[in-house]
Design a protein around this motif. Structure first.
Motif, PDB file in Angstrom:
ATOM      1  N   PRO A 113     -27.746 -53.549 -60.369  1.00  0.00           N
ATOM      2  CA  PRO A 113     -28.018 -52.104 -60.821  1.00  0.00           C
ATOM      3  C   PRO A 113     -26.738 -51.340 -60.146  1.00  0.00           C
ATOM      4  O   PRO A 113     -26.284 -50.149 -60.707  1.00  0.00           O
ATOM      5  CB  PRO A 113     -29.386 -51.895 -60.605  1.00  0.00           C
ATOM      6  CG  PRO A 113     -30.079 -52.556 -59.671  1.00  0.00           C
ATOM      7  CD  PRO A 113     -29.142 -53.943 -59.522  1.00  0.00           C
ATOM      8  N   ILE A 114     -26.387 -51.642 -59.158  1.00  0.00           N
ATOM      9  CA  ILE A 114     -25.195 -50.872 -58.397  1.00  0.00           C
ATOM     10  C   ILE A 114     -23.877 -50.794 -59.291  1.00  0.00           C
ATOM     11  O   ILE A 114     -23.469 -49.768 -59.318  1.00  0.00           O
ATOM     12  CB  ILE A 114     -24.953 -51.432 -56.935  1.00  0.00           C
ATOM     13  CG1 ILE A 114     -26.224 -51.380 -56.078  1.00  0.00           C
ATOM     14  CG2 ILE A 114     -23.880 -50.632 -56.292  1.00  0.00           C
ATOM     15  CD1 ILE A 114     -26.029 -52.119 -54.823  1.00  0.00           C
ATOM     16  N   ARG A 157     -24.539 -48.341 -62.037  1.00  0.00           N
ATOM     17  CA  ARG A 157     -24.608 -47.033 -61.268  1.00  0.00           C
ATOM     18  C   ARG A 157     -23.060 -46.594 -61.070  1.00  0.00           C
ATOM     19  O   ARG A 157     -22.613 -45.366 -61.336  1.00  0.00           O
ATOM     20  CB  ARG A 157     -25.174 -47.191 -60.046  1.00  0.00           C
ATOM     21  CG  ARG A 157     -25.287 -45.805 -59.336  1.00  0.00           C
ATOM     22  CD  ARG A 157     -25.709 -46.047 -57.995  1.00  0.00           C
ATOM     23  NE  ARG A 157     -27.162 -45.891 -57.860  1.00  0.00           N
ATOM     24  CZ  ARG A 157     -27.751 -45.620 -56.747  1.00  0.00           C
ATOM     25  NH1 ARG A 157     -27.140 -45.169 -55.925  1.00  0.00           N
ATOM     26  NH2 ARG A 157     -29.116 -45.536 -56.646  1.00  0.00           N
ATOM     27  N   TYR A 216     -36.572 -46.158 -63.941  1.00  0.00           N
ATOM     28  CA  TYR A 216     -37.787 -47.203 -64.458  1.00  0.00           C
ATOM     29  C   TYR A 216     -38.895 -46.763 -64.781  1.00  0.00           C
ATOM     30  O   TYR A 216     -39.612 -45.839 -64.155  1.00  0.00           O
ATOM     31  CB  TYR A 216     -37.608 -48.094 -63.108  1.00  0.00           C
ATOM     32  CG  TYR A 216     -36.322 -48.512 -62.896  1.00  0.00           C
ATOM     33  CD1 TYR A 216     -35.798 -49.830 -63.603  1.00  0.00           C
ATOM     34  CD2 TYR A 216     -35.348 -48.115 -61.852  1.00  0.00           C
ATOM     35  CE1 TYR A 216     -34.575 -50.503 -63.330  1.00  0.00           C
ATOM     36  CE2 TYR A 216     -34.053 -48.867 -61.819  1.00  0.00           C
ATOM     37  CZ  TYR A 216     -33.690 -49.934 -62.638  1.00  0.00           C
ATOM     38  OH  TYR A 216     -32.531 -50.288 -62.416  1.00  0.00           O
ATOM     39  N   SER A 264     -39.042 -44.918 -53.219  1.00  0.00           N
ATOM     40  CA  SER A 264     -39.552 -45.459 -51.758  1.00  0.00           C
ATOM     41  C   SER A 264     -40.801 -44.425 -51.207  1.00  0.00           C
ATOM     42  O   SER A 264     -40.231 -43.334 -50.846  1.00  0.00           O
ATOM     43  CB  SER A 264     -38.327 -45.681 -50.861  1.00  0.00           C
ATOM     44  OG  SER A 264     -37.457 -46.607 -51.330  1.00  0.00           O
ATOM     45  N   ARG A 303     -33.410 -37.201 -60.843  1.00  0.00           N
ATOM     46  CA  ARG A 303     -32.307 -38.154 -59.924  1.00  0.00           C
ATOM     47  C   ARG A 303     -31.496 -38.894 -60.934  1.00  0.00           C
ATOM     48  O   ARG A 303     -30.242 -38.765 -60.949  1.00  0.00           O
ATOM     49  CB  ARG A 303     -33.054 -39.410 -59.244  1.00  0.00           C
ATOM     50  CG  ARG A 303     -32.139 -40.367 -58.597  1.00  0.00           C
ATOM     51  CD  ARG A 303     -32.719 -41.285 -57.646  1.00  0.00           C
ATOM     52  NE  ARG A 303     -33.491 -42.347 -58.408  1.00  0.00           N
ATOM     53  CZ  ARG A 303     -34.050 -43.150 -57.745  1.00  0.00           C
ATOM     54  NH1 ARG A 303     -34.167 -43.578 -56.223  1.00  0.00           N
ATOM     55  NH2 ARG A 303     -34.995 -44.344 -58.504  1.00  0.00           N
ATOM     56  N   ALA A 316     -36.210 -50.742 -53.733  1.00  0.00           N
ATOM     57  CA  ALA A 316     -34.895 -50.407 -53.074  1.00  0.00           C
ATOM     58  C   ALA A 316     -33.758 -50.896 -53.639  1.00  0.00           C
ATOM     59  O   ALA A 316     -32.629 -50.104 -53.811  1.00  0.00           O
ATOM     60  CB  ALA A 316     -35.009 -50.672 -51.596  1.00  0.00           C
ATOM     61  N   GLN A 317     -34.076 -51.964 -54.126  1.00  0.00           N
ATOM     62  CA  GLN A 317     -32.884 -52.886 -54.809  1.00  0.00           C
ATOM     63  C   GLN A 317     -32.467 -52.048 -56.061  1.00  0.00           C
ATOM     64  O   GLN A 317     -31.447 -51.960 -56.399  1.00  0.00           O
ATOM     65  CB  GLN A 317     -33.374 -54.416 -54.881  1.00  0.00           C
ATOM     66  CG  GLN A 317     -32.228 -55.125 -55.744  1.00  0.00           C
ATOM     67  CD  GLN A 317     -32.328 -56.479 -55.135  1.00  0.00           C
ATOM     68  OE1 GLN A 317     -33.336 -57.080 -54.829  1.00  0.00           O
ATOM     69  NE2 GLN A 317     -31.102 -57.160 -55.319  1.00  0.00           N
ATOM     70  N   LEU A 318     -33.759 -51.563 -56.715  1.00  0.00           N
ATOM     71  CA  LEU A 318     -33.354 -51.151 -58.149  1.00  0.00           C
ATOM     72  C   LEU A 318     -32.442 -49.684 -58.065  1.00  0.00           C
ATOM     73  O   LEU A 318     -31.891 -49.365 -58.709  1.00  0.00           O
ATOM     74  CB  LEU A 318     -34.564 -50.757 -58.853  1.00  0.00           C
ATOM     75  CG  LEU A 318     -35.142 -52.237 -59.434  1.00  0.00           C
ATOM     76  CD1 LEU A 318     -36.451 -52.092 -60.128  1.00  0.00           C
ATOM     77  CD2 LEU A 318     -34.206 -52.887 -60.337  1.00  0.00           C
ATOM     78  N   SER A 319     -32.953 -48.905 -56.932  1.00  0.00           N
ATOM     79  CA  SER A 319     -32.367 -47.536 -56.677  1.00  0.00           C
ATOM     80  C   SER A 319     -30.892 -48.023 -55.868  1.00  0.00           C
ATOM     81  O   SER A 319     -30.627 -46.811 -55.282  1.00  0.00           O
ATOM     82  CB  SER A 319     -33.349 -46.866 -55.965  1.00  0.00           C
ATOM     83  OG  SER A 319     -33.807 -47.351 -54.793  1.00  0.00           O
ATOM     84  N   GLY A 320     -30.649 -48.984 -55.593  1.00  0.00           N
ATOM     85  CA  GLY A 320     -29.063 -48.965 -55.443  1.00  0.00           C
ATOM     86  C   GLY A 320     -28.836 -49.384 -54.137  1.00  0.00           C
ATOM     87  O   GLY A 320     -27.707 -49.193 -53.282  1.00  0.00           O
ATOM     88  N   ILE A 321     -29.665 -50.080 -53.452  1.00  0.00           N
ATOM     89  CA  ILE A 321     -29.531 -50.376 -51.919  1.00  0.00           C
ATOM     90  C   ILE A 321     -29.004 -51.951 -52.033  1.00  0.00           C
ATOM     91  O   ILE A 321     -29.766 -52.884 -52.725  1.00  0.00           O
ATOM     92  CB  ILE A 321     -30.617 -50.206 -51.185  1.00  0.00           C
ATOM     93  CG1 ILE A 321     -31.029 -48.831 -51.017  1.00  0.00           C
ATOM     94  CG2 ILE A 321     -30.498 -50.919 -49.623  1.00  0.00           C
ATOM     95  CD1 ILE A 321     -32.270 -48.440 -50.302  1.00  0.00           C
ATOM     96  N   ARG A 322     -28.184 -52.314 -51.342  1.00  0.00           N
ATOM     97  CA  ARG A 322     -27.655 -53.789 -51.167  1.00  0.00           C
ATOM     98  C   ARG A 322     -28.819 -54.368 -50.124  1.00  0.00           C
ATOM     99  O   ARG A 322     -28.286 -54.500 -48.956  1.00  0.00           O
ATOM    100  CB  ARG A 322     -26.258 -53.953 -50.500  1.00  0.00           C
ATOM    101  CG  ARG A 322     -25.449 -53.455 -51.683  1.00  0.00           C
ATOM    102  CD  ARG A 322     -23.988 -53.376 -51.303  1.00  0.00           C
ATOM    103  NE  ARG A 322     -23.103 -52.028 -52.086  1.00  0.00           N
ATOM    104  CZ  ARG A 322     -22.595 -52.222 -52.988  1.00  0.00           C
ATOM    105  NH1 ARG A 322     -22.385 -53.432 -53.554  1.00  0.00           N
ATOM    106  NH2 ARG A 322     -22.161 -51.314 -53.706  1.00  0.00           N
TER     107      ARG A 322
END
Ligand SMILES: Nc1ncnc2c1ncn2[C@@H]1O[C@H](COP(=O)(O)OP(=O)(O)OP(=O)(O)O)[C@@H](O)[C@H]1O
Ligand SMILES: [Mg+2]
Lengths: 258, 360
Positions: free
Chosen positions: A74-75, A78, A86, A92, A163, B244-250
């Motif tokens: 997804p990065i 983005r 989603y 988190s 966001r 975390a992964q979906l929100s852009g963290i490697r």
């Protein structure tokens, strides 16, 4: 006709024995609000996840503004300015609202503190987050620093929507963004969606709420059994027609109406 | 079912009163909470408060029971010295546990790297500084191996580190020939290896460099976890890796860096242990893995990941040290010291569960 923002052909995604997407097509045009409707388990979430890199489709091709892409994360989506809310929000819980809004794109302090010590500019992120949430008018929270897990379900949804709206430059996918929201808050999100479109950014809106869909959508993509059944213009059909198509009670229009 | 809305008519019929709706937003309720609920809430927001209170209370209680013997600057600085190695290991363990992992190999990495440093500097004639750097790099490699198995081969951390614990332990027995490197040999060939055993006096307190190293390690890691994006990502991964992964963290890259960094910290502990123990013994710190987990848990860091402050582990290590010292000076048998630590762990986890319920 100008190139569509998203054009996907023959997308297939299998999870073990389940075929979540079965040779489906997808098209999002410039500046439009495209609603995606379909039964539970029809594969709506699956297809938008394939478009934004959250999953990698097994087959098929995806073009973004005419250029083929193959996102593996997804990065990458983005980085092209594609944002998604989603269905399960992807927040988190233990982190603050501000931290959540900036995950993966944090702002560092100016000067040596940021450069060498990589110190975060928390005040800047908090101000930005507060401003975006207030703009949305979704809610007032006690503090922008409070952990997301202390928010109500609807407030969390507000954070996720804020966001996406704050950072998108190409298009936004919203997977049932009003599912947990009250009447007033849903209205705010619908207004936000229209504001975003007014900024020239197209939106894919997945929703089970027919009045909302018919109110804001320019076109409606009806998804059934893992594929696009048809696309209709909400001005040409009634809600009962749409429901009949998506449940299989009525044959879809033979030619794509829109 | 109503049909499409008429033009110029905003929203649905039932929404027409929205314009007149109360513009106030949900005010957060204050009061109407029992004192216990309020305590629960405060603790939820400040997870380090519990270990700090326990530490202060146990200091006070042992001060009363054992008197001046316990509550002297000398004894307190001795406790600091005694917990320093396990404390540094606990810092490494905290990093891993914050990501919802666990590392059973921390002590094995530590002793293995001290053996490597010792072999190179004392027997192979490698300059001490270079031996130390090799040992530290070895720590990163050993931790990185754990991280690689966990992120790329996708094995659970518990199983991975259970395996690498044995592997590292076998390696260190092989490299050392199951023999200790004597203090005299280190003094003669590579005295710098023992630098962290050096100490100085302030007042009646004897401060060793290993204790200062422990505090420095905690402060640096605290900064990284709380003031940098990397730290926020560590918490986010421990909280909900998928999100975390979906929100852009490697996530894989971050996890690898966590395990590598933990390995480095273990190797630092290995270096410091040479000065602390005075020799290099392959049999030392055999229970270090579990001791480090004990400190972390007593420090209020949740084994489920994503909650707690790394400083809690420092307080956790100190609490264990205070209990050991206090009970010993009160004339209590060693077995009851172990007994007490066991209860501390259970109580700490019970409190953690209770605090977490606030968010349910
Ligand atoms: N991660 C997964 N693993 C296995 N099966 C999955 C997974 N994700 C989706 N599926 C399956 O794929 C199908 C389509 O699911 P999807 O979530 O896309 O439906 P949906 O149209 O979004 O439904 P809803 O309206 O309930 O959100 C379902 O049969 C589901 O069981
Ligand atoms: Mg869905």
């Amino acid at each position: 006709m100008s190139t569509p923002v998203v054009q996907a052909r023959g997308i297939v995604k299998r999870y073990g024995h389940v075929t979540a997407i079965d040779h489906s097509d997808f098209e999002l045009r410039k500046g439009e609000i495209l609603a995606v409707i379909g039964d539970n388990g029809a594969g709506k979430s699956s297809i938008v996840k394939a478009i934004c890199g959250a999953t990698v489709p097994d087959e098929g091709e995806i073009l973004i503004e005419g250029k083929p892409v193959r996102f593996t994360s997804p990065i990458q989506a983005r980085d092209m300015g594609i944002e998604i809310v989603y269905q399960n929000l992807a927040l988190s819980p233990a982190l603050s609202i501000a931290d959540n809004m900036f995950t993966g794109r944090e702002i560092r302090k100016q000067g040596w503190m940021g450069k060498y010590l990589r110190m975060l500019d928390k005040p800047a992120m908090e101000d930005f987050a507060r401003e975006k949430l207030t703009e949305l008018g979704l809610m007032t929270v006690q503090s922008i620093k409070q952990p997301v897990e202390t928010l109500s379900g609807g407030q969390r949804q507000g954070v996720a929507v804020a966001r996406a709206a704050a950072f998108a430059t190409k298009f936004i996918i919203m997977d049932e963004p009003t599912a947990a929201l009250g009447v007033k808050e849903s209205r705010k999100v619908l207004e936000l969606i229209q504001d975003v479109r007014a900024r020239g950014i197209p939106i894919i809106l997945i929703s089970h709420n027919m009045p909302h869909v018919f109110e804001v959508a320019d076109r409606i993509h009806v998804h059934r059994l893992g594929k696009r059944l048809c696309t209709i213009d909400p001005k040409d059909y009634t809600m009962s027609d749409a429901v009949a198509f998506m449940t299989g009670a009525k044959e879809p229009p033979s030619e794509h109406a829109a | 079912m109503s049909e499409t809305t008429k033009p110029g008519h905003k929203g649905q019929d039932y929404e027409q009163t929205l314009d007149r709706s109360d513009a106030r937003v949900a005010a957060f309720d204050r009061g109407q909470h029992s004192p216990l609920e309020r305590v629960q809430h405060v603790l939820h927001n400040n997870p380090t408060l519990v270990p700090v209170i326990v530490l202060l209370v146990s200091l006070a209680v042992f001060g009363l029971i054992a008197g001046g013997k316990f509550f002297s600057a000398f004894n307190l600085s001795l406790i600091l010295q005694q917990v320093s190695i396990i404390g540094i290991l606990a810092a490494a363990q905290s990093l891993i546990i914050l990501t919802a992992g666990i590392d059973l190999s921390v002590a094995a990495i530590m002793v293995l790297m001290s053996v490597i440093m010792g072999n190179l500097a004392v027997f192979a004639g490698v300059p001490t500084g270079i031996s130390i750097v090799i040992g530290l790099i070895g720590g990163v490699a050993a931790g990185g191996m754990n991280g690689w198995l966990i992120t790329k081969v996708k094995l659970p951390p518990f199983i991975t580190t259970l395996g690498t614990w044995s592997i590292f332990y076998a390696l260190l027995l092989w490299l050392s020939g199951a023999q200790s490197i004597r203090g005299q040999d280190i003094d003669a060939n590579a005295p710098f290896l023992k630098i962290f055993g050096a100490s100085f006096n302030i007042g009646g307190a004897r401060i060793t460099l290993s204790a200062l190293l422990m505090i420095a390690v905690f402060l640096v890691l605290w900064y990284m976890l709380n003031k940098t994006a990397w730290g926020r990502h560590v918490y986010a991964i421990g909280d909900d890796k998928e999100a975390a992964q979906l929100s852009g963290i490697r996530t894989d890259r971050t996890l690898l860096s966590v395990y590598g960094l933990a390995g480095l910290v273990c190797a630092l502990a290995g270096w410091a242990s040479i000065g602390r123990v005075g020799s290099i013994s392959p049999q030392s710190f055999y229970e270090g893995n579990l001791d480090s987990i004990t400190a972390v848990v007593i420090g209020g860091i949740s084994l489920f990941g994503g909650r707690g402050s790394i400083l809690g582990a420092l307080f956790g290590a100190l609490i264990v040290g205070v209990f050991r010292s206090g009970l010993r000076l009160s004339g209590v048998d060693v077995l009851w010291q172990v007994f007490a630590i066991g209860w501390l762990i259970i109580i700490a986890v019970a409190i953690d569960q209770w605090i977490r319920r606030v968010s349910a």
